[in-house]
Design a protein around this motif. Structure first.
Motif, PDB file in Angstrom:
ATOM      1  N   GLY A 157       9.793  -9.067 -12.201  1.00 50.75           N
ATOM      2  CA  GLY A 157      11.011  -9.817 -12.469  1.00 50.75           C
ATOM      3  C   GLY A 157      12.297  -9.129 -12.049  1.00 50.75           C
ATOM      4  N   TYR A 158      12.200  -8.144 -11.159  1.00 48.88           N
ATOM      5  CA  TYR A 158      13.401  -7.438 -10.693  1.00 48.88           C
ATOM      6  C   TYR A 158      13.684  -7.798  -9.245  1.00 48.88           C
ATOM      7  CZ  TYR A 158      13.175  -4.768 -14.959  1.00 48.88           C
ATOM      8  OH  TYR A 158      13.157  -4.421 -16.270  1.00 48.88           O
ATOM      9  N   ASP A 159      14.934  -7.589  -8.832  1.00 52.71           N
ATOM     10  CA  ASP A 159      15.323  -7.828  -7.445  1.00 52.71           C
ATOM     11  C   ASP A 159      14.931  -6.654  -6.557  1.00 52.71           C
ATOM     12  OD1 ASP A 159      16.641 -10.324  -8.037  1.00 52.71           O
ATOM     13  OD2 ASP A 159      18.258  -9.133  -8.925  1.00 52.71           O
ATOM     14  N   LEU A 160      14.870  -5.457  -7.171  1.00 50.46           N
ATOM     15  CA  LEU A 160      14.621  -4.248  -6.393  1.00 50.46           C
ATOM     16  C   LEU A 160      14.175  -3.141  -7.331  1.00 50.46           C
ATOM     17  CD1 LEU A 160      15.593  -3.417  -3.243  1.00 50.46           C
ATOM     18  CD2 LEU A 160      16.923  -1.830  -4.585  1.00 50.46           C
ATOM     19  N   GLY A 161      13.415  -2.193  -6.812  1.00 48.93           N
ATOM     20  CA  GLY A 161      13.005  -1.040  -7.605  1.00 48.93           C
ATOM     21  C   GLY A 161      13.363   0.256  -6.899  1.00 48.93           C
ATOM     22  N   VAL A 162      13.591   1.298  -7.678  1.00 48.52           N
ATOM     23  CA  VAL A 162      13.827   2.638  -7.135  1.00 48.52           C
ATOM     24  C   VAL A 162      12.737   3.532  -7.714  1.00 48.52           C
ATOM     25  CG1 VAL A 162      15.417   4.588  -6.986  1.00 48.52           C
ATOM     26  CG2 VAL A 162      16.320   2.255  -6.983  1.00 48.52           C
ATOM     27  N   VAL A 163      11.941   4.124  -6.819  1.00 48.88           N
ATOM     28  CA  VAL A 163      10.815   4.954  -7.237  1.00 48.88           C
ATOM     29  C   VAL A 163      10.917   6.332  -6.602  1.00 48.88           C
ATOM     30  CG1 VAL A 163       9.280   2.980  -7.589  1.00 48.88           C
ATOM     31  CG2 VAL A 163       9.335   4.102  -5.362  1.00 48.88           C
ATOM     32  N   ARG A 164      10.174   7.291  -7.175  1.00 49.92           N
ATOM     33  CA  ARG A 164      10.159   8.661  -6.634  1.00 49.92           C
ATOM     34  C   ARG A 164       9.626   8.644  -5.209  1.00 49.92           C
ATOM     35  NH1 ARG A 164       7.001  11.116 -10.443  1.00 49.92           N
ATOM     36  NH2 ARG A 164       8.852  11.391 -11.700  1.00 49.92           N
ATOM     37  N   THR A 165       8.419   8.130  -5.030  1.00 51.79           N
ATOM     38  CA  THR A 165       7.799   8.003  -3.704  1.00 51.79           C
ATOM     39  C   THR A 165       6.946   6.743  -3.707  1.00 51.79           C
ATOM     40  OG1 THR A 165       5.862   9.273  -4.359  1.00 51.79           O
ATOM     41  CG2 THR A 165       7.637  10.505  -3.294  1.00 51.79           C
ATOM     42  N   ILE A 166       6.602   6.300  -2.521  1.00 53.32           N
ATOM     43  CA  ILE A 166       5.691   5.160  -2.389  1.00 53.32           C
ATOM     44  C   ILE A 166       4.342   5.718  -1.968  1.00 53.32           C
ATOM     45  CG2 ILE A 166       5.175   3.038  -1.131  1.00 53.32           C
ATOM     46  CD1 ILE A 166       8.203   2.672  -0.776  1.00 53.32           C
ATOM     47  N   ASN A 167       3.329   5.484  -2.784  1.00 54.94           N
ATOM     48  CA  ASN A 167       1.979   5.951  -2.461  1.00 54.94           C
ATOM     49  C   ASN A 167       1.375   5.057  -1.403  1.00 54.94           C
ATOM     50  OD1 ASN A 167       2.168   7.916  -4.483  1.00 54.94           O
ATOM     51  ND2 ASN A 167       1.408   6.503  -6.026  1.00 54.94           N
ATOM     52  N   GLU A 168       0.794   5.654  -0.389  1.00 54.63           N
ATOM     53  CA  GLU A 168       0.133   4.868   0.657  1.00 54.63           C
ATOM     54  C   GLU A 168      -0.927   3.977   0.027  1.00 54.63           C
ATOM     55  OE1 GLU A 168       0.871   4.621   3.901  1.00 54.63           O
ATOM     56  OE2 GLU A 168       2.576   5.918   3.468  1.00 54.63           O
ATOM     57  N   GLY A 169      -0.944   2.739   0.430  1.00 49.67           N
ATOM     58  CA  GLY A 169      -1.948   1.818  -0.083  1.00 49.67           C
ATOM     59  C   GLY A 169      -1.604   1.198  -1.425  1.00 49.67           C
ATOM     60  N   HIS A 170      -0.478   1.563  -2.022  1.00 51.52           N
ATOM     61  CA  HIS A 170      -0.095   1.001  -3.316  1.00 51.52           C
ATOM     62  C   HIS A 170       1.184   0.168  -3.211  1.00 51.52           C
ATOM     63  CE1 HIS A 170      -2.816   4.204  -4.621  1.00 51.52           C
ATOM     64  NE2 HIS A 170      -3.066   3.405  -5.632  1.00 51.52           N
ATOM     65  N   ASN A 171       1.457  -0.354  -2.033  1.00 50.56           N
ATOM     66  CA  ASN A 171       2.676  -1.138  -1.834  1.00 50.56           C
ATOM     67  C   ASN A 171       2.653  -2.452  -2.594  1.00 50.56           C
ATOM     68  OD1 ASN A 171       3.464   0.910  -0.164  1.00 50.56           O
ATOM     69  ND2 ASN A 171       3.058  -0.199   1.733  1.00 50.56           N
ATOM     70  N   ASP A 172       1.457  -2.896  -3.008  1.00 50.47           N
ATOM     71  CA  ASP A 172       1.361  -4.149  -3.758  1.00 50.47           C
ATOM     72  C   ASP A 172       1.541  -3.928  -5.252  1.00 50.47           C
ATOM     73  OD1 ASP A 172      -0.968  -2.724  -4.044  1.00 50.47           O
ATOM     74  OD2 ASP A 172      -2.282  -4.464  -3.940  1.00 50.47           O
ATOM     75  N   GLU A 173       1.917  -2.709  -5.627  1.00 47.67           N
ATOM     76  CA  GLU A 173       2.100  -2.361  -7.038  1.00 47.67           C
ATOM     77  C   GLU A 173       3.272  -3.129  -7.652  1.00 47.67           C
ATOM     78  OE1 GLU A 173       2.480   1.841  -9.523  1.00 47.67           O
ATOM     79  OE2 GLU A 173       2.108   1.860  -7.380  1.00 47.67           O
ATOM     80  N   PHE A 174       4.252  -3.486  -6.832  1.00 48.24           N
ATOM     81  CA  PHE A 174       5.445  -4.188  -7.306  1.00 48.24           C
ATOM     82  C   PHE A 174       5.569  -5.520  -6.584  1.00 48.24           C
ATOM     83  CE2 PHE A 174       6.288   0.399  -7.456  1.00 48.24           C
ATOM     84  CZ  PHE A 174       6.526   0.562  -8.810  1.00 48.24           C
ATOM     85  N   ASN A 175       6.144  -6.513  -7.259  1.00 44.66           N
ATOM     86  CA  ASN A 175       6.348  -7.819  -6.623  1.00 44.66           C
ATOM     87  C   ASN A 175       7.792  -7.976  -6.161  1.00 44.66           C
ATOM     88  OD1 ASN A 175       7.622  -8.182  -9.064  1.00 44.66           O
ATOM     89  ND2 ASN A 175       6.654 -10.134  -9.541  1.00 44.66           N
ATOM     90  N   PHE A 176       8.417  -6.854  -5.817  1.00 41.90           N
ATOM     91  CA  PHE A 176       9.797  -6.843  -5.310  1.00 41.90           C
ATOM     92  C   PHE A 176       9.930  -5.645  -4.375  1.00 41.90           C
ATOM     93  CE2 PHE A 176       9.521  -5.164  -9.648  1.00 41.90           C
ATOM     94  CZ  PHE A 176       9.846  -3.830  -9.438  1.00 41.90           C
ATOM     95  N   PRO A 177      10.956  -5.634  -3.506  1.00 41.49           N
ATOM     96  CA  PRO A 177      11.139  -4.496  -2.604  1.00 41.49           C
ATOM     97  C   PRO A 177      11.465  -3.225  -3.385  1.00 41.49           C
ATOM     98  CG  PRO A 177      12.780  -6.224  -2.174  1.00 41.49           C
ATOM     99  CD  PRO A 177      11.951  -6.671  -3.333  1.00 41.49           C
ATOM    100  N   VAL A 178      11.088  -2.076  -2.834  1.00 45.20           N
ATOM    101  CA  VAL A 178      11.398  -0.804  -3.482  1.00 45.20           C
ATOM    102  C   VAL A 178      12.061   0.154  -2.508  1.00 45.20           C
ATOM    103  CG1 VAL A 178       9.548  -0.951  -5.203  1.00 45.20           C
ATOM    104  CG2 VAL A 178       9.117   0.177  -3.029  1.00 45.20           C
ATOM    105  N   VAL A 179      12.873   1.048  -3.064  1.00 42.40           N
ATOM    106  CA  VAL A 179      13.485   2.139  -2.311  1.00 42.40           C
ATOM    107  C   VAL A 179      12.856   3.421  -2.836  1.00 42.40           C
ATOM    108  CG1 VAL A 179      15.620   3.435  -1.943  1.00 42.40           C
ATOM    109  CG2 VAL A 179      15.666   0.942  -1.897  1.00 42.40           C
ATOM    110  N   ALA A 180      12.296   4.238  -1.940  1.00 46.80           N
ATOM    111  CA  ALA A 180      11.715   5.521  -2.341  1.00 46.80           C
ATOM    112  C   ALA A 180      12.793   6.597  -2.242  1.00 46.80           C
ATOM    113  CB  ALA A 180      10.536   5.871  -1.449  1.00 46.80           C
ATOM    114  N   MET A 181      12.988   7.338  -3.325  1.00 48.26           N
ATOM    115  CA  MET A 181      14.060   8.334  -3.407  1.00 48.26           C
ATOM    116  C   MET A 181      13.735   9.645  -2.705  1.00 48.26           C
ATOM    117  SD  MET A 181      15.276   7.970  -7.357  1.00 48.26           S
ATOM    118  CE  MET A 181      15.520   9.714  -7.357  1.00 48.26           C
TER     119      MET A 181
END
Length: 78
Positions: A35-59
């Motif tokens: 239910g978010y427009d965007l997420g900010v995460v530490r890193t994006i794990n390869e193969g886990h891009n479907d973990e969120f239903n919104f775009p993410v920015v990896a810090m």
């Protein structure tokens, strides 16, 4: 104003995004986050891009200012 999810423990990023007028909520990694427009995460794990239903920015490797810029850029693309 966007709804943004920021991964714990990045309170400084949350504060910087709130100063830009965004509605920011903290979350823990294993939490079901939707239910978010965007997420900010530490890193994006390869193969886990479907973990969120919104775009993410990896810090990874970015300063707070860079993260805020990346978030604003992604929001302008949506």
């Amino acid at each position: 104003m966007a709804k943004i999810a920021v991964e714990e423990p990045y309170e400084d990023v949350k504060k910087a995004l709130e100063e830009k007028g965004h509605n920011v909520t903290m979350f823990v990694t294993d939490e079901n986050v939707t239910g978010y427009d965007l997420g900010v995460v530490r890193t994006i794990n390869e193969g886990h891009n479907d973990e969120f239903n919104f775009p993410v920015v990896a810090m990874s490797g970015m300063s707070i200012d860079n993260v805020v810029e990346a978030v604003e850029h992604r929001l302008n693309q949506v």
